[in-house]
Design a protein around this motif. Structure first.
Motif, PDB file in Angstrom:
ATOM      1  N   VAL A   6      45.461  43.969  33.105  1.00 40.95           N
ATOM      2  CA  VAL A   6      45.156  45.286  33.662  1.00 40.95           C
ATOM      3  C   VAL A   6      45.322  46.292  32.528  1.00 40.95           C
ATOM      4  O   VAL A   6      46.310  46.243  31.780  1.00 40.95           O
ATOM      5  N   ALA A   7      44.372  47.179  32.400  1.00 41.47           N
ATOM      6  CA  ALA A   7      44.438  48.228  31.373  1.00 41.47           C
ATOM      7  C   ALA A   7      45.745  49.003  31.499  1.00 41.47           C
ATOM      8  O   ALA A   7      46.215  49.259  32.614  1.00 41.47           O
ATOM      9  N   SER A   8      46.308  49.364  30.360  1.00 38.64           N
ATOM     10  CA  SER A   8      47.615  50.022  30.364  1.00 38.64           C
ATOM     11  C   SER A   8      47.638  51.269  31.244  1.00 38.64           C
ATOM     12  O   SER A   8      48.631  51.528  31.923  1.00 38.64           O
ATOM     13  N   GLY A   9      46.572  52.019  31.295  1.00 33.85           N
ATOM     14  CA  GLY A   9      46.517  53.230  32.114  1.00 33.85           C
ATOM     15  C   GLY A   9      46.332  52.982  33.597  1.00 33.85           C
ATOM     16  O   GLY A   9      46.386  53.921  34.396  1.00 33.85           O
ATOM     17  N   HIS A  10      46.128  51.726  33.998  1.00 32.54           N
ATOM     18  CA  HIS A  10      45.918  51.388  35.416  1.00 32.54           C
ATOM     19  C   HIS A  10      46.985  50.449  35.962  1.00 32.54           C
ATOM     20  O   HIS A  10      46.886  49.985  37.095  1.00 32.54           O
ATOM     21  N   GLN A  11      47.997  50.150  35.168  1.00 29.90           N
ATOM     22  CA  GLN A  11      49.045  49.233  35.616  1.00 29.90           C
ATOM     23  C   GLN A  11      49.917  49.874  36.677  1.00 29.90           C
ATOM     24  O   GLN A  11      50.016  51.089  36.780  1.00 29.90           O
ATOM     25  N   ARG A  12      50.505  49.024  37.496  1.00 25.48           N
ATOM     26  CA  ARG A  12      51.402  49.421  38.586  1.00 25.48           C
ATOM     27  C   ARG A  12      50.690  50.244  39.664  1.00 25.48           C
ATOM     28  O   ARG A  12      51.282  51.105  40.304  1.00 25.48           O
ATOM     29  N   ARG A  13      49.402  49.938  39.856  1.00 26.27           N
ATOM     30  CA  ARG A  13      48.607  50.595  40.902  1.00 26.27           C
ATOM     31  C   ARG A  13      47.986  49.580  41.855  1.00 26.27           C
ATOM     32  O   ARG A  13      47.103  49.915  42.629  1.00 26.27           O
ATOM     33  N   GLY A  14      48.380  48.317  41.741  1.00 25.31           N
ATOM     34  CA  GLY A  14      47.855  47.284  42.630  1.00 25.31           C
ATOM     35  C   GLY A  14      46.599  46.598  42.134  1.00 25.31           C
ATOM     36  O   GLY A  14      46.047  45.735  42.819  1.00 25.31           O
ATOM     37  N   VAL A  15      46.128  46.952  40.942  1.00 27.59           N
ATOM     38  CA  VAL A  15      44.898  46.358  40.413  1.00 27.59           C
ATOM     39  C   VAL A  15      45.080  44.857  40.194  1.00 27.59           C
ATOM     40  O   VAL A  15      44.225  44.060  40.585  1.00 27.59           O
ATOM     41  N   GLY A  16      46.178  44.462  39.580  1.00 27.93           N
ATOM     42  CA  GLY A  16      46.421  43.041  39.320  1.00 27.93           C
ATOM     43  C   GLY A  16      46.453  42.219  40.596  1.00 27.93           C
ATOM     44  O   GLY A  16      45.841  41.155  40.685  1.00 27.93           O
ATOM     45  N   GLY A  17      47.144  42.720  41.589  1.00 28.25           N
ATOM     46  CA  GLY A  17      47.201  42.017  42.871  1.00 28.25           C
ATOM     47  C   GLY A  17      45.840  41.898  43.529  1.00 28.25           C
ATOM     48  O   GLY A  17      45.514  40.874  44.137  1.00 28.25           O
ATOM     49  N   ARG A  18      45.032  42.932  43.392  1.00 29.63           N
ATOM     50  CA  ARG A  18      43.697  42.907  44.007  1.00 29.63           C
ATOM     51  C   ARG A  18      42.784  41.895  43.327  1.00 29.63           C
ATOM     52  O   ARG A  18      42.035  41.180  44.007  1.00 29.63           O
ATOM     53  N   VAL A  19      42.816  41.814  41.989  1.00 30.44           N
ATOM     54  CA  VAL A  19      41.937  40.840  41.330  1.00 30.44           C
ATOM     55  C   VAL A  19      42.410  39.419  41.605  1.00 30.44           C
ATOM     56  O   VAL A  19      41.584  38.524  41.811  1.00 30.44           O
ATOM     57  N   VAL A  20      43.724  39.198  41.647  1.00 28.48           N
ATOM     58  CA  VAL A  20      44.236  37.857  41.960  1.00 28.48           C
ATOM     59  C   VAL A  20      43.867  37.483  43.394  1.00 28.48           C
ATOM     60  O   VAL A  20      43.414  36.359  43.651  1.00 28.48           O
ATOM     61  N   ALA A  21      44.017  38.393  44.344  1.00 31.55           N
ATOM     62  CA  ALA A  21      43.664  38.105  45.740  1.00 31.55           C
ATOM     63  C   ALA A  21      42.179  37.777  45.876  1.00 31.55           C
ATOM     64  O   ALA A  21      41.801  36.838  46.600  1.00 31.55           O
ATOM     65  N   ALA A  22      41.332  38.524  45.187  1.00 27.92           N
ATOM     66  CA  ALA A  22      39.889  38.246  45.248  1.00 27.92           C
ATOM     67  C   ALA A  22      39.573  36.891  44.632  1.00 27.92           C
ATOM     68  O   ALA A  22      38.723  36.149  45.148  1.00 27.92           O
ATOM     69  N   LEU A  23      40.250  36.539  43.551  1.00 29.89           N
ATOM     70  CA  LEU A  23      40.045  35.234  42.930  1.00 29.89           C
ATOM     71  C   LEU A  23      40.460  34.115  43.881  1.00 29.89           C
ATOM     72  O   LEU A  23      39.723  33.145  44.073  1.00 29.89           O
ATOM     73  N   ILE A  24      41.621  34.263  44.504  1.00 28.64           N
ATOM     74  CA  ILE A  24      42.097  33.241  45.446  1.00 28.64           C
ATOM     75  C   ILE A  24      41.103  33.074  46.589  1.00 28.64           C
ATOM     76  O   ILE A  24      40.781  31.941  46.982  1.00 28.64           O
ATOM     77  N   SER A  25      40.594  34.157  47.128  1.00 32.33           N
ATOM     78  CA  SER A  25      39.613  34.079  48.220  1.00 32.33           C
ATOM     79  C   SER A  25      38.363  33.332  47.785  1.00 32.33           C
ATOM     80  O   SER A  25      37.842  32.488  48.525  1.00 32.33           O
ATOM     81  N   ASP A  26      37.871  33.628  46.588  1.00 30.96           N
ATOM     82  CA  ASP A  26      36.674  32.960  46.101  1.00 30.96           C
ATOM     83  C   ASP A  26      36.940  31.474  45.857  1.00 30.96           C
ATOM     84  O   ASP A  26      36.111  30.628  46.204  1.00 30.96           O
ATOM     85  N   LEU A  27      38.089  31.151  45.280  1.00 30.41           N
ATOM     86  CA  LEU A  27      38.416  29.742  45.030  1.00 30.41           C
ATOM     87  C   LEU A  27      38.513  28.956  46.336  1.00 30.41           C
ATOM     88  O   LEU A  27      38.088  27.798  46.411  1.00 30.41           O
ATOM     89  N   ARG A  28      39.045  29.589  47.359  1.00 30.35           N
ATOM     90  CA  ARG A  28      39.138  28.941  48.683  1.00 30.35           C
ATOM     91  C   ARG A  28      37.735  28.585  49.184  1.00 30.35           C
ATOM     92  O   ARG A  28      37.485  27.468  49.639  1.00 30.35           O
ATOM     93  N   VAL A  29      36.804  29.533  49.064  1.00 33.91           N
ATOM     94  CA  VAL A  29      35.417  29.295  49.483  1.00 33.91           C
ATOM     95  C   VAL A  29      34.789  28.169  48.656  1.00 33.91           C
ATOM     96  O   VAL A  29      34.002  27.366  49.171  1.00 33.91           O
ATOM     97  N   LEU A  30      35.157  28.086  47.383  1.00 33.30           N
ATOM     98  CA  LEU A  30      34.597  27.072  46.482  1.00 33.30           C
ATOM     99  C   LEU A  30      35.250  25.701  46.631  1.00 33.30           C
ATOM    100  O   LEU A  30      34.876  24.758  45.940  1.00 33.30           O
TER     101      LEU A  30
END
Length: 130
Positions: free
Chosen positions: A72-96
């Motif tokens: 996550v870019a230093s200026g966007h850390q601690r805003r939930g961005v990391g959790g959102r990309v990991v959650a989206a990845l997990i959802s896609d992997l489940r479908v795959l």
């Protein structure tokens, strides 16, 4: 913030994000080629068109995938961005059809990965070169 699964990747943009997030000098990495060749899925987070978060998962060709390069870019850390990309990845992997997602992390990241749904396990690590 827009989350995109298997988004087009600009090698320079992702290389700069890595340099920013991990605090090193930027150098060009052939991300597009690597992702197409080795990754089962990847996710980018974009703020007004700028890549500000990223994660991907390489796989064994079967039921197991391995989460890598959560940034996550230093200026966007601690805003939930990391959790959102990991959650989206997990959802896609489940479908795959991925059944198991593995991740290695340093002790200070344990809370983040547990919040993403991972449980702590023992694992081994061997540095092969260097």
């Amino acid at each position: 913030m827009q989350i995109q699964v298997r988004c087009p990747v600009d090698d320079g943009e992702l290389s700069r994000l890595h340099a920013d997030a991990f605090g090193h000098e930027p150098f060009l990495v052939p991300w597009s080629e690597r992702l197409e060749r080795h990754s089962r899925s990847w996710v980018g987070a974009f703020d007004e068109g700028e890549l500000v978060g990223f994660v991907h998962a390489v796989w064994d060709g079967g039921a197991h995938a391995f989460l890598l390069d959560t940034v996550v870019a230093s200026g966007h850390q601690r805003r939930g961005v990391g959790g959102r990309v990991v959650a989206a990845l997990i959802s896609d992997l489940r479908v795959l059809g991925i059944e198991w997602l593995h991740v290695d992390y340093e002790p200070q990241l344990e809370g983040f990965y547990e919040a993403c749904g991972f449980r702590h396990t023992r694992a081994g690590l061997l540095r092969v070169s260097g």
